[in-house]
Design a protein around this motif. Structure first.
Motif, PDB file in Angstrom:
ATOM      1  N   VAL A  55      38.267  57.365  55.727  1.00 35.93           N
ATOM      2  CA  VAL A  55      39.370  56.903  56.579  1.00 35.93           C
ATOM      3  C   VAL A  55      39.432  55.369  56.715  1.00 35.93           C
ATOM      4  CG1 VAL A  55      40.261  56.962  58.957  1.00 35.93           C
ATOM      5  CG2 VAL A  55      39.714  59.088  57.771  1.00 35.93           C
ATOM      6  N   PRO A  56      38.327  54.677  57.051  1.00 30.83           N
ATOM      7  CA  PRO A  56      38.446  53.211  57.155  1.00 30.83           C
ATOM      8  C   PRO A  56      38.823  52.557  55.830  1.00 30.83           C
ATOM      9  CG  PRO A  56      36.327  53.975  58.006  1.00 30.83           C
ATOM     10  CD  PRO A  56      36.958  55.139  57.330  1.00 30.83           C
ATOM     11  N   ALA A  57      38.365  53.131  54.716  1.00 32.84           N
ATOM     12  CA  ALA A  57      38.680  52.553  53.400  1.00 32.84           C
ATOM     13  C   ALA A  57      40.165  52.670  53.090  1.00 32.84           C
ATOM     14  CB  ALA A  57      37.853  53.237  52.314  1.00 32.84           C
ATOM     15  N   VAL A  58      40.858  53.583  53.799  1.00 28.70           N
ATOM     16  CA  VAL A  58      42.282  53.800  53.539  1.00 28.70           C
ATOM     17  C   VAL A  58      43.154  53.066  54.562  1.00 28.70           C
ATOM     18  CG1 VAL A  58      44.098  55.561  53.479  1.00 28.70           C
ATOM     19  CG2 VAL A  58      41.886  56.011  52.390  1.00 28.70           C
ATOM     20  N   VAL A  59      42.843  53.208  55.852  1.00 25.51           N
ATOM     21  CA  VAL A  59      43.778  52.737  56.886  1.00 25.51           C
ATOM     22  C   VAL A  59      43.568  51.272  57.296  1.00 25.51           C
ATOM     23  CG1 VAL A  59      44.112  55.068  57.808  1.00 25.51           C
ATOM     24  CG2 VAL A  59      42.407  53.557  58.852  1.00 25.51           C
ATOM     25  N   MET A  99      44.673  56.596  41.873  1.00 31.34           N
ATOM     26  CA  MET A  99      44.814  55.237  41.330  1.00 31.34           C
ATOM     27  C   MET A  99      46.236  54.988  40.840  1.00 31.34           C
ATOM     28  SD  MET A  99      42.141  53.679  42.049  1.00 31.34           S
ATOM     29  CE  MET A  99      42.471  52.095  41.287  1.00 31.34           C
ATOM     30  N   VAL A 100      46.826  55.978  40.150  1.00 32.42           N
ATOM     31  CA  VAL A 100      48.208  55.816  39.668  1.00 32.42           C
ATOM     32  C   VAL A 100      49.146  55.653  40.866  1.00 32.42           C
ATOM     33  CG1 VAL A 100      50.102  56.976  38.485  1.00 32.42           C
ATOM     34  CG2 VAL A 100      47.812  57.012  37.481  1.00 32.42           C
ATOM     35  N   ALA A 101      48.947  56.489  41.906  1.00 31.25           N
ATOM     36  CA  ALA A 101      49.785  56.386  43.110  1.00 31.25           C
ATOM     37  C   ALA A 101      49.608  55.027  43.779  1.00 31.25           C
ATOM     38  CB  ALA A 101      49.431  57.512  44.088  1.00 31.25           C
ATOM     39  N   LEU A 102      48.368  54.520  43.791  1.00 30.09           N
ATOM     40  CA  LEU A 102      48.106  53.217  44.409  1.00 30.09           C
ATOM     41  C   LEU A 102      48.856  52.112  43.671  1.00 30.09           C
ATOM     42  CD1 LEU A 102      46.405  51.595  46.549  1.00 30.09           C
ATOM     43  CD2 LEU A 102      44.747  51.252  44.724  1.00 30.09           C
ATOM     44  N   TRP A 103      48.738  52.122  42.333  1.00 30.18           N
ATOM     45  CA  TRP A 103      49.396  51.073  41.548  1.00 30.18           C
ATOM     46  C   TRP A 103      50.910  51.153  41.678  1.00 30.18           C
ATOM     47  CZ3 TRP A 103      45.624  52.616  37.117  1.00 30.18           C
ATOM     48  CH2 TRP A 103      44.395  51.964  37.317  1.00 30.18           C
TER      49      TRP A 103
ATOM     50  N   PRO B  30      32.804  59.675  35.822  1.00 28.71           N
ATOM     51  CA  PRO B  30      34.103  59.059  36.192  1.00 28.71           C
ATOM     52  C   PRO B  30      34.026  58.190  37.454  1.00 28.71           C
ATOM     53  CG  PRO B  30      34.399  61.363  35.589  1.00 28.71           C
ATOM     54  CD  PRO B  30      32.919  61.143  35.666  1.00 28.71           C
ATOM     55  N   PRO B  31      33.331  58.628  38.531  1.00 29.71           N
ATOM     56  CA  PRO B  31      33.262  57.763  39.722  1.00 29.71           C
ATOM     57  C   PRO B  31      32.584  56.417  39.471  1.00 29.71           C
ATOM     58  CG  PRO B  31      32.589  59.991  40.289  1.00 29.71           C
ATOM     59  CD  PRO B  31      32.728  59.954  38.803  1.00 29.71           C
ATOM     60  N   LEU B  32      31.838  56.284  38.363  1.00 29.20           N
ATOM     61  CA  LEU B  32      31.174  55.002  38.089  1.00 29.20           C
ATOM     62  C   LEU B  32      32.173  53.859  37.963  1.00 29.20           C
ATOM     63  CD1 LEU B  32      28.368  55.923  35.519  1.00 29.20           C
ATOM     64  CD2 LEU B  32      28.173  55.624  37.979  1.00 29.20           C
ATOM     65  N   ILE B  33      33.414  54.183  37.538  1.00 27.81           N
ATOM     66  CA  ILE B  33      34.445  53.137  37.401  1.00 27.81           C
ATOM     67  C   ILE B  33      34.651  52.437  38.745  1.00 27.81           C
ATOM     68  CG2 ILE B  33      36.849  52.665  36.758  1.00 27.81           C
ATOM     69  CD1 ILE B  33      36.764  55.411  35.266  1.00 27.81           C
ATOM     70  N   GLY B  34      34.520  53.186  39.836  1.00 27.73           N
ATOM     71  CA  GLY B  34      34.691  52.588  41.152  1.00 27.73           C
ATOM     72  C   GLY B  34      33.411  51.981  41.705  1.00 27.73           C
ATOM     73  N   ILE B  35      32.263  52.552  41.300  1.00 28.28           N
ATOM     74  CA  ILE B  35      30.985  52.056  41.809  1.00 28.28           C
ATOM     75  C   ILE B  35      30.621  50.736  41.142  1.00 28.28           C
ATOM     76  CG2 ILE B  35      28.516  52.584  41.821  1.00 28.28           C
ATOM     77  CD1 ILE B  35      29.664  55.624  42.040  1.00 28.28           C
ATOM     78  N   PHE B  36      31.019  50.584  39.882  1.00 29.13           N
ATOM     79  CA  PHE B  36      30.690  49.365  39.130  1.00 29.13           C
ATOM     80  C   PHE B  36      31.165  48.087  39.849  1.00 29.13           C
ATOM     81  CE2 PHE B  36      29.889  46.726  35.469  1.00 29.13           C
ATOM     82  CZ  PHE B  36      28.810  47.357  34.868  1.00 29.13           C
ATOM     83  N   PRO B  37      32.452  48.021  40.292  1.00 26.24           N
ATOM     84  CA  PRO B  37      32.881  46.789  40.981  1.00 26.24           C
ATOM     85  C   PRO B  37      32.056  46.474  42.225  1.00 26.24           C
ATOM     86  CG  PRO B  37      34.767  48.163  40.436  1.00 26.24           C
ATOM     87  CD  PRO B  37      33.550  48.975  40.123  1.00 26.24           C
ATOM     88  N   ILE B 172      36.113  41.509  37.044  1.00 26.95           N
ATOM     89  CA  ILE B 172      37.104  42.584  37.202  1.00 26.95           C
ATOM     90  C   ILE B 172      38.213  42.069  38.117  1.00 26.95           C
ATOM     91  CG2 ILE B 172      37.470  44.968  37.931  1.00 26.95           C
ATOM     92  CD1 ILE B 172      34.328  45.236  37.597  1.00 26.95           C
ATOM     93  N   PRO B 173      39.474  42.039  37.632  1.00 28.40           N
ATOM     94  CA  PRO B 173      40.560  41.494  38.466  1.00 28.40           C
ATOM     95  C   PRO B 173      40.715  42.281  39.764  1.00 28.40           C
ATOM     96  CG  PRO B 173      41.276  41.834  36.197  1.00 28.40           C
ATOM     97  CD  PRO B 173      39.940  42.466  36.324  1.00 28.40           C
ATOM     98  N   ALA B 174      40.776  41.564  40.887  1.00 30.00           N
ATOM     99  CA  ALA B 174      40.885  42.221  42.193  1.00 30.00           C
ATOM    100  C   ALA B 174      42.176  43.028  42.289  1.00 30.00           C
ATOM    101  CB  ALA B 174      40.828  41.182  43.308  1.00 30.00           C
ATOM    102  N   ALA B 175      43.224  42.603  41.556  1.00 26.31           N
ATOM    103  CA  ALA B 175      44.517  43.275  41.633  1.00 26.31           C
ATOM    104  C   ALA B 175      44.443  44.713  41.104  1.00 26.31           C
ATOM    105  CB  ALA B 175      45.567  42.489  40.842  1.00 26.31           C
ATOM    106  N   TRP B 176      43.428  45.022  40.300  1.00 29.90           N
ATOM    107  CA  TRP B 176      43.304  46.393  39.794  1.00 29.90           C
ATOM    108  C   TRP B 176      42.850  47.364  40.886  1.00 29.90           C
ATOM    109  CZ3 TRP B 176      40.497  45.839  34.371  1.00 29.90           C
ATOM    110  CH2 TRP B 176      41.331  45.095  33.527  1.00 29.90           C
ATOM    111  N   SER B 177      42.268  46.852  41.952  1.00 29.62           N
ATOM    112  CA  SER B 177      41.815  47.671  43.090  1.00 29.62           C
ATOM    113  C   SER B 177      40.894  48.813  42.669  1.00 29.62           C
ATOM    114  CB  SER B 177      43.011  48.259  43.860  1.00 29.62           C
ATOM    115  OG  SER B 177      43.944  47.269  44.148  1.00 29.62           O
ATOM    116  N   LEU B 178      40.053  48.573  41.663  1.00 26.92           N
ATOM    117  CA  LEU B 178      39.197  49.652  41.147  1.00 26.92           C
ATOM    118  C   LEU B 178      38.230  50.181  42.199  1.00 26.92           C
ATOM    119  CD1 LEU B 178      38.233  48.685  37.486  1.00 26.92           C
ATOM    120  CD2 LEU B 178      39.903  50.352  38.286  1.00 26.92           C
ATOM    121  N   GLU B 179      37.878  49.335  43.193  1.00 25.99           N
ATOM    122  CA  GLU B 179      36.941  49.787  44.225  1.00 25.99           C
ATOM    123  C   GLU B 179      37.511  50.963  45.025  1.00 25.99           C
ATOM    124  OE1 GLU B 179      38.511  46.871  44.244  1.00 25.99           O
ATOM    125  OE2 GLU B 179      39.852  47.198  45.932  1.00 25.99           O
TER     126      GLU B 179
END
Lengths: 114, 248
Positions: A55-59, A99-103, B30-37, B172-179
């Protein structure tokens, strides 16, 4: 604090206490019988803790900056991802959809709102 | 004598399940893509406050917790006393006590060395993935092997990402929001856990509490919201009369 030895002592102490927190009840309840109330409470740990992390990571747009409305792309993305998680129960599909929805939401907000 | 030797050699193969270990690695990839940043951020932080490469990697290897590493790095830079650093990191990681308790019944049937190793890799991600696997596992060894697989791949990726951050910086560009992949991964594991009324009440209570308690220092809002959620879930279970289903 100064010196490499003191720094290493700090790192090891932080790591040791961190490890002991993780081991704590695993080790304790390997020896002792678990009280029934605790056993019942543990069923709620995943639901409660995962919600508290998500929740905090989203809102929050930034630390301390609450924005749970449609103009926060992370809210839109989380709702889309939750729908995918509910329907397909797949971690990879949920992450991809989110991620697609976010972008898309970020792009839409840049294009039409600002 | 020969039997005694055989028994001593057996424990690992008896509980180790290679397919489950591999499944743990596969599911956590797959979750590693988010953990890496996140690991990159930790590496950058360690480099920026003047830690040597060996110290930065040592911290990632030993502490193996992003939040604790960031906090420790900041406090080391501020020249805080060692006791303050150690206690603050402990408070930041209070939720591990809850994870540890939730894992305890599943690890109880296993030999002590399994418990000692698995406790080391008990992170948010490994907990969330493995607790789910334990519920469907026919034998504790299956869940434990899966848990070991998720922990091993996370630890390796954690070291690699910390190193990358230290030496290469924030590439990693921040605009990608991978985190954002990290909360999405938790969301994917959360949704199937909401399988009855009391767990939904627990989640809702935790959601409200974590936002209300956000101003608390040292990430205390996390563990406090967890406790609020658990208490709400227990109350809902008692009132709804479905507490007989509990205990798992």
């Amino acid at each position: 604090m100064s010196g490499t030895a003191a720094l290493w002592a700090t790192i090891v102490a932080v790591g040791a206490l961190n490890y002991l927190s993780r081991l704590s009840f695993i080790a304790l309840f390997a020896r002792l019988e678990m009280p029934p109330l605790v056993a019942r409470a543990l069923r709620f740990v995943p639901a409660a803790m995962l919600t508290a992390i998500v929740v905090p990571a989203v809102v929050f747009r930034a630390p301390g900056m609450l924005d749970a409305g449609w103009t926060n792309p992370k809210v839109v993305a989380a709702l889309a991802a939750a729908a995918v998680a509910w329907r397909w129960r797949s971690v990879t599909a949920t992450m991809a959809a989110g991620m697609v929805a976010l972008w898309l939401a970020q792009w839409a907000l840049r294009t039409w709102v600002i | 004598m020969a039997a005694a030797v055989a028994v001593r050699r057996r424990p690992l193969p008896r509980h180790f399940s290679r397919p489950d270990f591999v499944a743990g690695i596969r599911d956590m990839t797959p979750p590693l893509i988010g953990i890496f940043p996140f690991g990159v951020v930790c590496g950058v932080a360690a480099q920026s406050v003047g830690l040597s490469a060996v110290e930065a990697v040592g911290m990632a290897m030993i502490v193996f917790s992003g939040a604790a590493q960031i906090v420790a790095t900041q406090l080391i830079a501020a020249q805080a006393p060692v006791a303050v650093i150690v206690l603050t990191c402990f408070v930041v990681g209070l939720r591990f006590l809850m994870y540890s308790a939730a894992m305890a019944p599943h690890l109880k049937p296993l030999p002590a060395r399994w418990r000692h190793v698995l406790a080391f890799v008990l992170t948010d991600q490994a907990f969330a993935a493995a607790i789910r696997r334990f519920r469907t596992a026919a034998q504790p060894g299956e869940g434990a092997s899966y848990f070991l697989g998720t922990g091993a791949v996370l630890w390796a990726a954690w070291l690699a990402s910390n190193l990358a951050g230290y030496f290469v910086g924030n590439v990693i560009p921040a605009a990608w929001s991978l985190e954002f992949i990290v909360p999405l991964c938790f969301l994917a594991l959360l949704v199937p856990a909401l399988d009855d009324g009391p767990t939904r009440v627990a989640a809702l209570a935790a959601a409200v509490a974590v936002v209300v308690l956000d101003p608390l220092p040292m990430r205390l809002s996390l563990v406090c919201a967890g406790v609020v959620g658990i208490v709400a879930g227990l109350a809902a279970g008692r009132r709804g009369g479905s507490s007989q289903r509990g205990g798992g």
